[in-house]
Write a protein that holds these residues in place. Sequence first.
Motif, PDB file in Angstrom:
ATOM      1  N   ASN A  40       0.801  -1.234   0.000  1.00  0.00           N
ATOM      2  CA  ASN A  40       0.000   0.000   0.000  1.00  0.00           C
ATOM      3  C   ASN A  40       0.834   1.285   0.000  1.00  0.00           C
ATOM      4  N   TYR A  41       2.138   1.208   0.295  1.00  0.00           N
ATOM      5  CA  TYR A  41       2.977   2.417   0.334  1.00  0.00           C
ATOM      6  C   TYR A  41       3.682   2.695  -0.993  1.00  0.00           C
ATOM      7  N   GLN A  42       3.428   1.847  -2.000  1.00  0.00           N
ATOM      8  CA  GLN A  42       4.134   2.027  -3.264  1.00  0.00           C
ATOM      9  C   GLN A  42       3.603   3.237  -4.042  1.00  0.00           C
ATOM     10  N   GLY A  44       7.772  -3.796  -3.001  1.00  0.00           N
ATOM     11  CA  GLY A  44       7.759  -3.461  -1.579  1.00  0.00           C
ATOM     12  C   GLY A  44       9.212  -3.336  -1.161  1.00  0.00           C
ATOM     13  N   VAL A  45       9.527  -3.755   0.056  1.00  0.00           N
ATOM     14  CA  VAL A  45      10.925  -3.688   0.498  1.00  0.00           C
ATOM     15  C   VAL A  45      11.468  -5.102   0.758  1.00  0.00           C
ATOM     16  N   HIS A  46      12.768  -5.160   1.040  1.00  0.00           N
ATOM     17  CA  HIS A  46      13.475  -6.442   1.005  1.00  0.00           C
ATOM     18  C   HIS A  46      12.874  -7.509   1.916  1.00  0.00           C
ATOM     19  N   GLY A  57      15.423  -1.446   1.007  1.00  0.00           N
ATOM     20  CA  GLY A  57      15.459  -2.117   2.311  1.00  0.00           C
ATOM     21  C   GLY A  57      14.524  -1.427   3.287  1.00  0.00           C
ATOM     22  N   CYS A  58      14.475  -1.930   4.508  1.00  0.00           N
ATOM     23  CA  CYS A  58      13.667  -1.278   5.552  1.00  0.00           C
ATOM     24  C   CYS A  58      14.611  -0.949   6.713  1.00  0.00           C
ATOM     25  N   PRO A  59      14.822   0.348   6.990  1.00  0.00           N
ATOM     26  CA  PRO A  59      15.731   0.716   8.079  1.00  0.00           C
ATOM     27  C   PRO A  59      15.330   0.097   9.412  1.00  0.00           C
ATOM     28  N   MET A  60      14.026  -0.040   9.668  1.00  0.00           N
ATOM     29  CA  MET A  60      13.619  -0.640  10.943  1.00  0.00           C
ATOM     30  C   MET A  60      14.051  -2.099  11.019  1.00  0.00           C
ATOM     31  N   ALA A  61      13.862  -2.837   9.926  1.00  0.00           N
ATOM     32  CA  ALA A  61      14.253  -4.255   9.922  1.00  0.00           C
ATOM     33  C   ALA A  61      15.748  -4.400  10.167  1.00  0.00           C
ATOM     34  N   ILE A  64       7.005  -8.653  11.368  1.00  0.00           N
ATOM     35  CA  ILE A  64       7.383  -9.156  10.038  1.00  0.00           C
ATOM     36  C   ILE A  64       8.464  -8.286   9.404  1.00  0.00           C
ATOM     37  N   ASN A  65       8.556  -7.026   9.863  1.00  0.00           N
ATOM     38  CA  ASN A  65       9.618  -6.117   9.406  1.00  0.00           C
ATOM     39  C   ASN A  65      10.934  -6.517  10.074  1.00  0.00           C
ATOM     40  N   SER A  66      11.454  -7.664   9.675  1.00  0.00           N
ATOM     41  CA  SER A  66      12.716  -8.171  10.230  1.00  0.00           C
ATOM     42  C   SER A  66      13.343  -9.071   9.166  1.00  0.00           C
ATOM     43  N   TYR A  97      12.580   1.461  15.469  1.00  0.00           N
ATOM     44  CA  TYR A  97      11.428   2.300  15.097  1.00  0.00           C
ATOM     45  C   TYR A  97      11.469   2.553  13.595  1.00  0.00           C
ATOM     46  N   CYS A  98      10.343   2.990  13.064  1.00  0.00           N
ATOM     47  CA  CYS A  98      10.276   3.338  11.645  1.00  0.00           C
ATOM     48  C   CYS A  98      10.558   4.835  11.502  1.00  0.00           C
ATOM     49  N   PRO A  99      11.614   5.220  10.784  1.00  0.00           N
ATOM     50  CA  PRO A  99      11.934   6.646  10.648  1.00  0.00           C
ATOM     51  C   PRO A  99      10.821   7.432   9.946  1.00  0.00           C
ATOM     52  N   THR A 100      10.075   6.767   9.074  1.00  0.00           N
ATOM     53  CA  THR A 100       8.989   7.461   8.358  1.00  0.00           C
ATOM     54  C   THR A 100       7.833   7.759   9.317  1.00  0.00           C
ATOM     55  N   HIS A 101       7.414   6.772  10.083  1.00  0.00           N
ATOM     56  CA  HIS A 101       6.310   6.996  11.023  1.00  0.00           C
ATOM     57  C   HIS A 101       6.717   7.904  12.184  1.00  0.00           C
ATOM     58  N   ALA A 102       8.023   7.955  12.483  1.00  0.00           N
ATOM     59  CA  ALA A 102       8.484   8.851  13.553  1.00  0.00           C
ATOM     60  C   ALA A 102       8.285  10.322  13.164  1.00  0.00           C
ATOM     61  N   PRO A 108      -0.029   1.634  13.892  1.00  0.00           N
ATOM     62  CA  PRO A 108       0.586   1.388  15.211  1.00  0.00           C
ATOM     63  C   PRO A 108       2.106   1.532  15.252  1.00  0.00           C
ATOM     64  N   GLU A 109       2.751   1.818  14.116  1.00  0.00           N
ATOM     65  CA  GLU A 109       4.187   2.142  14.152  1.00  0.00           C
ATOM     66  C   GLU A 109       4.410   3.587  14.620  1.00  0.00           C
ATOM     67  N   CYS A 110       3.318   4.343  14.807  1.00  0.00           N
ATOM     68  CA  CYS A 110       3.451   5.746  15.243  1.00  0.00           C
ATOM     69  C   CYS A 110       3.824   5.813  16.722  1.00  0.00           C
ATOM     70  N   VAL A 152       7.138   9.997   4.116  1.00  0.00           N
ATOM     71  CA  VAL A 152       7.416   9.282   2.869  1.00  0.00           C
ATOM     72  C   VAL A 152       8.526   8.275   3.157  1.00  0.00           C
ATOM     73  N   CYS A 153       8.305   7.032   2.755  1.00  0.00           N
ATOM     74  CA  CYS A 153       9.352   6.021   2.921  1.00  0.00           C
ATOM     75  C   CYS A 153      10.174   5.990   1.630  1.00  0.00           C
ATOM     76  N   PRO A 154      11.396   6.521   1.670  1.00  0.00           N
ATOM     77  CA  PRO A 154      12.178   6.595   0.427  1.00  0.00           C
ATOM     78  C   PRO A 154      12.502   5.223  -0.152  1.00  0.00           C
ATOM     79  N   ASN A 155      12.527   4.204   0.697  1.00  0.00           N
ATOM     80  CA  ASN A 155      12.833   2.851   0.223  1.00  0.00           C
ATOM     81  C   ASN A 155      11.691   2.282  -0.603  1.00  0.00           C
ATOM     82  N   MET A 156      10.467   2.494  -0.120  1.00  0.00           N
ATOM     83  CA  MET A 156       9.293   2.032  -0.871  1.00  0.00           C
ATOM     84  C   MET A 156       9.247   2.699  -2.246  1.00  0.00           C
ATOM     85  N   LYS A 157       9.683   3.970  -2.305  1.00  0.00           N
ATOM     86  CA  LYS A 157       9.558   4.726  -3.559  1.00  0.00           C
ATOM     87  C   LYS A 157      10.669   4.399  -4.563  1.00  0.00           C
TER      88      LYS A 157
HETATM   89  S1  SF4 Z   1       7.590   2.693   6.091  1.00  0.00           S
HETATM   90 FE1  SF4 Z   1       8.991   2.318   7.800  1.00  0.00          FE
HETATM   91  S2  SF4 Z   1       8.640   0.210   8.405  1.00  0.00           S
HETATM   92 FE2  SF4 Z   1       7.758   0.479   6.343  1.00  0.00          FE
HETATM   93  S3  SF4 Z   1       9.420  -0.107   4.957  1.00  0.00           S
HETATM   94 FE3  SF4 Z   1       9.585   2.102   5.224  1.00  0.00          FE
HETATM   95  S4  SF4 Z   1      11.037   2.318   6.926  1.00  0.00           S
HETATM   96 FE4  SF4 Z   1      10.365   0.196   6.961  1.00  0.00          FE
END
Ligand code: SF4
Length: 305
Positions: A28-30, A63-65, A88-92, A116-118, A173-178, A201-203, A261-266
Amino acid sequence: MTIAKDLSLEERILKLKEERNAVILVHNYQLGEVQDIADFIGDSLGLSQNAAKTKADVIVFCGVHFMAETAAILCPNMTVLLPDHHAGCPMANMINAEQLRQKKKELPNASVVCYINSTAEVKAESDICCTSANAVKVVESVANDEILFIPDQYLGHYISTKTNKKMHFWPGYCPTHARIRDRDIIRLKQEYPKAKVVVHPECRPEVIALADEVASTGGIIRYARREDVREMIVGTEIGIIHRLKKENPDKKFIPVSEQAVCPNMKLITLEKVLWSLEEMAPVVTVPKGIRLRAKATVDKMLTIV
Ligand code: SF4
């Protein structure tokens, strides 16, 4: 394989997808244009469930890795493509298997629930996996009363408000939701007093405290369909706004922050999806020893939901 060059990018992808017997799974974030070519679009739970039951030969994972890795864990006989291997996902990446092994020594009585973000290696070291859609249910399903929740401290904190289990958190933590802040919600509530506030709930906990509803992206999509919801203040990555508007053209959706915005998703674009199908790369694989242990962790979750 020759694909007529006079076709549009989307048409070329769809034609090649058929020839490869591929399925395109999209989070959904793509980007909106990537969402529009999806065979299935959803949250991590829905995407895992779809990966587990697809009959295709190839999965193109937009999506991400860790998501592509989860598909590779569940579908070892399929080719899993991640159109940009830098996604990738910085949180993972905030916890690795060695750090988890050390923490388990410090907390020998705790069961490990991993978001699952691991990475696959971290899943292999965990007892059970969860997504944001089923996290409370999964934690409640664990017989043990002591839980080590990794890697998202904010999701962990949210679960702890819904259960009596003794919970330990990893400081991920998720840098985007932070970037989604309570002060922005307070301002938007004054501007749109009738709007419902729905957050992921990542907020941060102070953001969650202001919400009418806390939900995964799949839950946010369902909430928006409710008849009594006409305006919604949305606290998650802004890619979700595309689908919300498409499904509910007569409703108003206000992102809490345009910075969410999640730069990895984009990193995934239509050009990369086409290239990926043409070259059958980059392929995501998981070594068998890790895969089997990680699969047990993910399978346990899938029997609960
Ligand atoms: S939105 Fe956050 S948790 Fe989701 S992939 Fe991006 S950095 Fe990871």
